[in-house]
Design an enzyme around this catalytic site. Structure first.
Site, short mmCIF file in Angstrom:
data_model
loop_
_atom_site.label_atom_id
_atom_site.label_comp_id
_atom_site.label_asym_id
_atom_site.label_seq_id
_atom_site.Cartn_x
_atom_site.Cartn_y
_atom_site.Cartn_z
N ASP A 1 0.87 -1.18 0.00
CA ASP A 1 0.00 0.00 0.00
C ASP A 1 0.91 1.24 0.00
O ASP A 1 1.89 1.28 -0.74
CB ASP A 1 -0.96 -0.05 1.18
CG ASP A 1 -2.13 0.92 1.03
OD1 ASP A 1 -2.41 1.35 -0.10
OD2 ASP A 1 -2.77 1.24 2.04
N ARG B 1 2.49 9.55 -6.53
CA ARG B 1 2.09 10.00 -5.19
C ARG B 1 3.29 10.45 -4.36
O ARG B 1 3.60 9.89 -3.33
CB ARG B 1 1.31 8.90 -4.45
CG ARG B 1 0.02 8.50 -5.13
CD ARG B 1 -0.79 7.55 -4.26
NE ARG B 1 -2.00 7.13 -4.95
CZ ARG B 1 -2.92 6.32 -4.41
NH1 ARG B 1 -2.76 5.88 -3.18
NH2 ARG B 1 -4.00 5.99 -5.11
#
Length: 251
Positions: free
Chosen positions: A105, A161
């Protein structure tokens, strides 16, 4: 595999250059005055990723557990750490349902109206979904919060990100981004994600991204085109060339 839940007024510091956490998720939830320093964090690999057929055009695998998760917390400093997928890099993951069965993640995520978070002097390497600030477009209680600073970090072969921002008031300065649009495992997609109601100031960042040629290669809105944010940049350079003022703008 475990979660380590830190309390308020706590410093977790690695002693020596080989202090390491492997397959652990550090959680700072509803706390204040927390420091995390000098750790080599081998990012957790979820044993049981979940298939979501509605994620993207063809479905996707989603996993739990970040390296560090900051939730509803204030005055948090994450400094001088290394975050990496190694030794379980993405090229070792199986293909199921036609997609890579992603077990990782985020490296470090900041969510749930956290404030006054500083992420400094870290190396983030060999990772895909790196730093998420704001978990959902629908979490409107984040608006006016998520005040986060990213400074003096090294992003090495991070796909995207770095960070991706919703709602937050985020300053990204003096960071070094190094990667390639054709990397065999961690292909660069974008660095700074300016999503719904993001308010991002970018200052004096250096982007050395092979194959990148313009602002949209570095800064993009990874969400819905109708859910816009804003960014202003000064002093940042792409591949040693001109500044990225063209990145400034947004709704």
């Amino acid at each position: 595999r475990l979660q380590i839940k830190l309390g308020s007024n706590t410093t977790l510091i690695g002693v020596g250059s080989d202090a390491k956490l492997v397959n652990a998720n550090l959680v700072i939830n509803g706390k204040k005055n927390v420091i995390v320093r000098n750790l080599n964090i081998s990012l957790p690999c979820d044993k049981y990723p979940v298939w979501d057929p509605e994620d993207g055009d063809n479905g996707n695998w989603n996993s739990e557990y970040d390296g560090v998760t900051i939730l509803a917390s204030t005055n948090v400093w994450v400094d001088h750490n290394v975050f990496t997928d190694a030794p379980k890099t993405d090229d070792q993951l199986p293909i199921e349902n036609g997609m890579k069965k992603q077990c990782h993640d985020g490296a470090l995520d900041v969510k749930n109206a956290s404030d006054f978070v500083t992420v400094s002097n870290n190396r983030f390497e060999l990772h895909d979904k790196n730093n998420l600030v704001g978990s959902s477009d629908s979490r409107t209680t984040d608006d006016g919060h998520l005040t986060v600073t990213f400074n003096n970090n090294h992003y090495l072969n991070v796909s995207d990100r770095a960070p991706r921002v919703r709602f937050g008031k985020v300053h990204v300065y003096n960071n070094y981004f190094e990667g390639s649009r054709s990397h065999p495992i961690y292909k660069h997609q974008y660095s700074i994600g300016v999503a719904y109601k993001a308010k991002v100031i970018s200052t004096n960042n250096a982007f050395e991204i092979a194959g990148a040629s313009s602002c949209p290669d570095i800064v993009k809105n990874p969400g819905s085109a109708s859910m816009t944010g804003a960014i202003i940049d000064s002093g940042s350079l792409l591949n040693g060339g001109g500044p990225l003022q063209a990145c400034s703008g947004g709704g």
